[in-house]
Design an enzyme around this catalytic site. Structure first.
Site, PDB file in Angstrom:
ATOM      1  N   GLU A  57      -5.438  -6.995  14.527  1.00 41.75           N
ATOM      2  CA  GLU A  57      -6.443  -7.740  15.281  1.00 41.75           C
ATOM      3  C   GLU A  57      -5.839  -8.686  16.309  1.00 41.75           C
ATOM      4  O   GLU A  57      -6.552  -9.189  17.194  1.00 41.75           O
ATOM      5  CB  GLU A  57      -7.317  -8.548  14.306  1.00 41.75           C
ATOM      6  CG  GLU A  57      -8.223  -7.703  13.425  1.00 41.75           C
ATOM      7  CD  GLU A  57      -9.285  -6.968  14.227  1.00 41.75           C
ATOM      8  OE1 GLU A  57      -9.714  -7.501  15.271  1.00 41.75           O
ATOM      9  OE2 GLU A  57      -9.679  -5.864  13.830  1.00 41.75           O
TER      10      GLU A  57
ATOM     11  N   GLU B  57       6.046   1.270  -4.116  1.00 43.18           N
ATOM     12  CA  GLU B  57       6.323  -0.164  -4.266  1.00 43.18           C
ATOM     13  C   GLU B  57       7.501  -0.431  -5.202  1.00 43.18           C
ATOM     14  O   GLU B  57       8.043  -1.538  -5.224  1.00 43.18           O
ATOM     15  CB  GLU B  57       5.093  -0.899  -4.773  1.00 43.18           C
ATOM     16  CG  GLU B  57       4.732  -0.628  -6.219  1.00 43.18           C
ATOM     17  CD  GLU B  57       3.532  -1.462  -6.654  1.00 43.18           C
ATOM     18  OE1 GLU B  57       3.688  -2.209  -7.640  1.00 43.18           O
ATOM     19  OE2 GLU B  57       2.472  -1.366  -6.029  1.00 43.18           O
TER      20      GLU B  57
END
Length: 317
Positions: free
Chosen positions: A81, A112
């Site tokens: 954004e 992960e």
């Protein structure tokens, strides 16, 4: 063995499976309501991370977001954004998501667990960068590898977790710990811990943009007009900041070739396009800095208060 608070059982929600839909939602909402206060307690440390990031970006260094699963996805959303909202140049904030782009839409839980992959992701980190590791449990191996590589490179390292005893805290210069406690559903860290991470990221990135001068008062000055809505927003922002009417705002944008900051300086200071651009260059590229150069009193008055704005001048060619 240490168990993160996010994985302990919540005594307030043990009967959640016996409730109707409204009852379930009320319990979840009551837990969510605890998050803002937990974030507030972590703001002093987060402010230090903001200062480090501002220094890094001013020195043409990079801010790195690192995470796995939900944490990494929140980081992607936050960083995506910033270019349209604040005109941030590509690559200034980089996101390293365990499992790569495919992990945005498909669970890659095993990714992960690779500390070497985290180290490899930050192989090009340099001194002066900032590495922000997001791990609700405070123990994700991928994030550990990234923080280790960042520290070895001379970067400032930051951990965002929900565990005050996070094992990865020793790898971080700053530990932004948001103590959200046990989740409504045990171990589901996309809930309170995830909400906390989103609040931390939104606060962090917005504060960085404000401190870099990419706003005038609470108005965006570097918004990228990539669609009709954002193009119209430029005219609206000019009117809100200067008190000028739509016609004068559009004329100012035309005179400055669509440069919102130059148009705003033109309207607030009553100058021409060339002088507005020169003032921006001399004032560090910010509207407030440009007004300090042109007429210091203009920068000190209450921004956006049309009653104090000089009547807009007719844009000069």
């Amino acid at each position: 063995m240490h168990h993160p608070p996010t994985e302990t059982r919540n005594p307030r929600t043990t009967g959640i499976d016996r409730l109707d839909a409204l009852g379930v939602l009320r319990l979840i909402n009551a837990e969510d309501a605890l998050v803002p206060a937990a974030v507030a307690a972590a703001l002093p440390v987060l402010a230090r991370a903001v200062d480090a990031a501002v220094d890094a970006l001013r020195a043409d260094r990079t801010v790195h977001y690192v995470g796995a699963g939900s944490s990494g996805r929140y980081a992607v959303l936050d960083a995506a954004e910033l270019p349209p909202t604040y005109g941030l140049e590509p690559g200034r904030i980089r996101v390293h998501l365990a499992g790569g782009q495919a992990a945005l839409t498909t669970a890659a839980e095993g990714a992960e667990d690779s500390e070497p992959a985290g180290r490899a992701a930050l192989a090009d980190a340099t001194a002066g960068d900032v590495v922000i590791g997001l791990a609700a449990s405070g123990r994700t191996p991928y994030v550990a590898g990234a923080l280790t590589a960042g520290r070895a490179a001379g970067a400032t390292t930051v951990l965002v977790s929900s565990d005050p005893r996070a094992p990865l805290a020793d790898l971080a210069d700053l530990h932004v710990c948001v103590e959200t406690g046990p989740e409504a559903i045990t171990g589901s860290t996309r809930m309170k811990a995830g909400t906390a991470q989103k609040l931390v990221l939104h606060g962090f990135s917005t504060a960085v943009m404000v401190r870099l001068g990419r706003t005038w008062s609470n108005l965006m000055t570097d918004v990228a007009a990539g669609n009709r809505k954002l193009t119209a927003r430029k005219t609206t922002l000019l009117g809100q900041a200067s008190g000028a009417g739509p016609e004068a705002c559009r004329a100012a944008l035309t005179a400055t070739g669509g440069d919102l900051k130059a148009a705003l300086v033109l309207l607030l200071a009553g100058t021409g396009p060339a002088e507005a651009r020169e003032a921006l260059a001399a004032g560090g590229g910010t509207v407030r800095g440009a007004l300090d150069v042109l007429r210091p009193a203009a920068a000190r008055r209450c921004p956006g208060d049309a009653a104090h704005a000089r009547p807009p001048a007719r844009p000069q060619p």
